[in-house]
Motif scaffolding. Structure first.
Motif, mmCIF file in Angstrom:
data_model
loop_
_atom_site.group_PDB
_atom_site.id
_atom_site.type_symbol
_atom_site.label_atom_id
_atom_site.label_comp_id
_atom_site.label_asym_id
_atom_site.label_seq_id
_atom_site.Cartn_x
_atom_site.Cartn_y
_atom_site.Cartn_z
ATOM 1 N N ILE A 171 51.843 48.879 67.144
ATOM 2 C CA ILE A 171 52.765 47.952 66.491
ATOM 3 C C ILE A 171 53.227 48.538 65.165
ATOM 4 O O ILE A 171 52.408 49.041 64.380
ATOM 5 C CB ILE A 171 52.089 46.588 66.249
ATOM 6 C CG1 ILE A 171 51.546 46.015 67.568
ATOM 7 C CG2 ILE A 171 53.059 45.607 65.613
ATOM 8 C CD1 ILE A 171 50.651 44.806 67.375
ATOM 9 N N GLU A 172 54.520 48.446 64.905
ATOM 10 C CA GLU A 172 55.041 48.870 63.606
ATOM 11 C C GLU A 172 55.018 47.658 62.677
ATOM 12 O O GLU A 172 55.795 46.714 62.834
ATOM 13 C CB GLU A 172 56.464 49.410 63.734
ATOM 14 C CG GLU A 172 56.989 49.986 62.433
ATOM 15 C CD GLU A 172 58.332 50.678 62.594
ATOM 16 O OE1 GLU A 172 58.687 51.486 61.727
ATOM 17 O OE2 GLU A 172 59.016 50.404 63.609
ATOM 18 N N LEU A 173 54.107 47.660 61.697
ATOM 19 C CA LEU A 173 53.959 46.528 60.785
ATOM 20 C C LEU A 173 54.964 46.577 59.648
ATOM 21 O O LEU A 173 55.377 45.526 59.123
ATOM 22 C CB LEU A 173 52.536 46.526 60.200
ATOM 23 C CG LEU A 173 51.387 46.369 61.210
ATOM 24 C CD1 LEU A 173 50.064 46.394 60.465
ATOM 25 C CD2 LEU A 173 51.532 45.074 62.008
ATOM 26 N N TRP A 174 55.338 47.762 59.268
ATOM 27 C CA TRP A 174 56.257 47.966 58.160
ATOM 28 C C TRP A 174 56.845 49.363 58.339
ATOM 29 O O TRP A 174 56.310 50.172 59.091
ATOM 30 C CB TRP A 174 55.520 47.852 56.819
ATOM 31 C CG TRP A 174 56.415 47.592 55.620
ATOM 32 C CD1 TRP A 174 57.007 48.531 54.845
ATOM 33 C CD2 TRP A 174 56.804 46.331 55.100
ATOM 34 N NE1 TRP A 174 57.742 47.937 53.843
ATOM 35 C CE2 TRP A 174 57.639 46.554 53.979
ATOM 36 C CE3 TRP A 174 56.532 45.006 55.438
ATOM 37 C CZ2 TRP A 174 58.193 45.543 53.225
ATOM 38 C CZ3 TRP A 174 57.081 43.989 54.683
ATOM 39 C CH2 TRP A 174 57.918 44.257 53.601
ATOM 40 N N GLU A 175 57.903 49.610 57.639
ATOM 41 C CA GLU A 175 58.475 50.942 57.731
ATOM 42 C C GLU A 175 57.452 51.962 57.234
ATOM 43 O O GLU A 175 56.981 51.902 56.099
ATOM 44 C CB GLU A 175 59.743 51.033 56.878
ATOM 45 C CG GLU A 175 60.444 52.379 56.992
ATOM 46 C CD GLU A 175 61.741 52.430 56.194
ATOM 47 O OE1 GLU A 175 62.323 53.517 56.118
ATOM 48 O OE2 GLU A 175 62.148 51.373 55.653
ATOM 49 N N GLY A 176 57.093 52.864 58.116
ATOM 50 C CA GLY A 176 56.109 53.882 57.762
ATOM 51 C C GLY A 176 54.676 53.467 57.994
ATOM 52 O O GLY A 176 53.753 54.220 57.691
ATOM 53 N N VAL A 177 54.466 52.247 58.566
ATOM 54 C CA VAL A 177 53.105 51.757 58.807
ATOM 55 C C VAL A 177 52.993 51.268 60.249
ATOM 56 O O VAL A 177 53.717 50.364 60.666
ATOM 57 C CB VAL A 177 52.727 50.603 57.850
ATOM 58 C CG1 VAL A 177 51.280 50.172 58.097
ATOM 59 C CG2 VAL A 177 52.934 51.008 56.396
ATOM 60 N N VAL A 178 52.091 51.867 61.018
ATOM 61 C CA VAL A 178 51.852 51.440 62.398
ATOM 62 C C VAL A 178 50.397 51.018 62.537
ATOM 63 O O VAL A 178 49.531 51.414 61.745
ATOM 64 C CB VAL A 178 52.164 52.560 63.407
ATOM 65 C CG1 VAL A 178 53.639 52.921 63.382
ATOM 66 C CG2 VAL A 178 51.301 53.786 63.151
ATOM 67 N N ALA A 179 50.129 50.177 63.537
ATOM 68 C CA ALA A 179 48.771 49.674 63.736
ATOM 69 C C ALA A 179 48.455 49.583 65.220
ATOM 70 O O ALA A 179 49.340 49.328 66.046
ATOM 71 C CB ALA A 179 48.608 48.304 63.078
ATOM 72 N N VAL A 180 47.186 49.778 65.532
ATOM 73 C CA VAL A 180 46.692 49.611 66.901
ATOM 74 C C VAL A 180 45.572 48.576 66.853
ATOM 75 O O VAL A 180 44.457 48.875 66.420
ATOM 76 C CB VAL A 180 46.149 50.932 67.484
ATOM 77 C CG1 VAL A 180 45.663 50.724 68.922
ATOM 78 C CG2 VAL A 180 47.207 52.011 67.438
ATOM 79 N N PRO A 181 45.837 47.347 67.286
ATOM 80 C CA PRO A 181 44.774 46.328 67.341
ATOM 81 C C PRO A 181 43.947 46.517 68.610
ATOM 82 O O PRO A 181 44.448 46.320 69.717
ATOM 83 C CB PRO A 181 45.552 45.009 67.365
ATOM 84 C CG PRO A 181 46.882 45.363 67.950
ATOM 85 C CD PRO A 181 47.161 46.787 67.610
ATOM 86 N N LEU A 182 42.704 46.909 68.454
ATOM 87 C CA LEU A 182 41.844 47.176 69.602
ATOM 88 C C LEU A 182 41.042 45.937 69.971
ATOM 89 O O LEU A 182 40.431 45.304 69.109
ATOM 90 C CB LEU A 182 40.900 48.335 69.295
ATOM 91 C CG LEU A 182 41.580 49.684 69.006
ATOM 92 C CD1 LEU A 182 40.544 50.717 68.601
ATOM 93 C CD2 LEU A 182 42.350 50.153 70.226
ATOM 94 N N ILE A 183 41.064 45.605 71.265
ATOM 95 C CA ILE A 183 40.326 44.456 71.783
ATOM 96 C C ILE A 183 39.550 44.897 73.011
ATOM 97 O O ILE A 183 40.109 45.525 73.903
ATOM 98 C CB ILE A 183 41.267 43.296 72.157
ATOM 99 C CG1 ILE A 183 42.065 42.839 70.927
ATOM 100 C CG2 ILE A 183 40.488 42.119 72.732
ATOM 101 C CD1 ILE A 183 43.110 41.798 71.238
ATOM 102 N N GLY A 184 38.246 44.591 73.039
ATOM 103 C CA GLY A 184 37.434 44.955 74.195
ATOM 104 C C GLY A 184 36.691 46.264 73.993
ATOM 105 O O GLY A 184 36.692 46.854 72.907
ATOM 106 N N THR A 185 36.091 46.712 75.079
ATOM 107 C CA THR A 185 35.275 47.920 75.030
ATOM 108 C C THR A 185 36.133 49.166 74.866
ATOM 109 O O THR A 185 37.193 49.279 75.479
ATOM 110 C CB THR A 185 34.435 48.049 76.320
ATOM 111 O OG1 THR A 185 33.655 46.863 76.481
ATOM 112 C CG2 THR A 185 33.513 49.252 76.247
ATOM 113 N N LEU A 186 35.655 50.064 74.061
ATOM 114 C CA LEU A 186 36.372 51.315 73.815
ATOM 115 C C LEU A 186 35.580 52.447 74.460
ATOM 116 O O LEU A 186 34.557 52.886 73.943
ATOM 117 C CB LEU A 186 36.504 51.548 72.304
ATOM 118 C CG LEU A 186 37.456 52.662 71.841
ATOM 119 C CD1 LEU A 186 38.877 52.348 72.238
ATOM 120 C CD2 LEU A 186 37.343 52.853 70.341
ATOM 121 N N ASP A 187 36.052 52.919 75.642
ATOM 122 C CA ASP A 187 35.384 54.016 76.321
ATOM 123 C C ASP A 187 36.211 55.291 76.182
ATOM 124 O O ASP A 187 37.229 55.319 75.487
ATOM 125 C CB ASP A 187 35.144 53.680 77.794
ATOM 126 C CG ASP A 187 36.440 53.327 78.522
ATOM 127 O OD1 ASP A 187 37.530 53.590 77.972
ATOM 128 O OD2 ASP A 187 36.364 52.788 79.640
#
Length: 298
Positions: A172-188
């Motif tokens: 997700i692009e939260l702001w110009e020049g700022v991106v985010a990955v919201p992780l939900i669940g198990t991370l394998d």
């Protein structure tokens, strides 16, 4: 390899091959009305006839080779190509391999009826020998179709799993020049690789200077998960973006400490909002707290 135990005389196999070649048009037209063909080719019967003709010719090639019981016989390549697409369509329509196998088994009766019509004497030994070889050939055909169906099902499951992983890992692009990955669940391992690839692609496409990995929805963190996070952070830095990990809950923080995992080189923030505020501040954008309700206005 699947093998049907059967000894066939070369002359009988050759006779069966000639029959399949000679009567391929009648066989194709009868198969076009069978469930396997008619339920797939619902728009044009001519397409069903054409597919049936190709399968009949392929079976004739298998019979000529004498390898009636060998699913690896070259003639079955055409069968896999033709029936593979058909069984894939049936699988996507919700049919089980056993249901598809019954539909394939239903293809034998029309061919057997045409074969019997070739002989004047119902007791002709040659007819019975050809019918036995036809039974073996159609039995091997079922094995080929079952093998193709199972492989197609596994490929479909793998594709769906890949699609679910990609959907469950949005950037997700939260702001110009700022991106985010919201992780939900198990991370394998598989998902971690997708996280890294998606994040790096987003950094390049959106020229992001800051990338936030929010693990608020990750239930547990072990040494493997921590290793994946550190690799992702390192990869983002190589792409010119500063990576921030947010959402480390108290229980996860205690687990990390107990495991002796060193996250000292990773920038962390309590939550996604804090991480975004940090990224904006670093870019010279002033961030102020929202006024509380009932506060005096001046």
């Amino acid at each position: 390899m699947y093998v049907v135990e059967h000894d066939t005389a070369p002359e009988v196999a050759e006779q069966l091959s000639e029959f399949l070649k000679r009567r391929r048009e009648q066989i194709a037209h009868r198969w076009a009305d069978a469930a396997l063909f008619s339920n797939v080719f619902t728009v044009s019967r001519d397409e069903a006839v054409e597919a049936g003709r190709a399968v009949a010719e392929a079976l004739a090639d298998v019979a000529r080779s004498g390898r009636l019981e060998d699913i690896e016989a070259p003639g079955f390549d055409t069968v896999r190509d033709q029936l593979g697409r058909m069984t894939s369509a049936r699988t996507q329509a919700g049919y089980t391999p056993s249901q598809i196998a019954r539909e394939v088994a239903g293809l034998r009766a029309p061919v057997a009826a045409l074969l019997r019509a070739e002989f004047d004497d119902p007791a002709d030994e040659r007819m019975h020998a050809c019918l036995v070889d036809l039974t073996v050939l159609m039995g091997t055909l079922r094995l080929v179709v079952m093998d193709t169906t199972i492989n197609a099902g596994e490929e479909l499951i793998a594709r769906q799993r890949q699609q679910l992983l990609e959907v469950a890992t949005p950037v997700i692009e939260l702001w110009e020049g700022v991106v985010a990955v919201p992780l939900i669940g198990t991370l394998d391992s598989s998902r971690s690789q997708i996280v890294m690839e998606s994040l790096l692609e987003a950094i390049v496409e959106r020229r992001a200077r800051y990338a936030i990995l929010d693990i608020t929805g990750v239930p547990t963190v072990d040494s493997l998960v921590a290793q994946h996070l550190m690799k992702t952070v390192a990869a983002a830095r190589l792409m010119g973006a500063e990576c921030i990990v947010s959402g480390i809950r108290p229980a996860i923080a205690q687990t990390i400490v107990h495991l002796g995992i060193d996250l000292g080189s990773i920038l962390t923030r309590a939550g996604l909002a804090d991480a975004l505020a940090y990224a904006l501040t670093q870019q010279g954008i002033a961030v102020s707290a929202r006024p509380t309700a009932g506060a005096d206005s001046r």
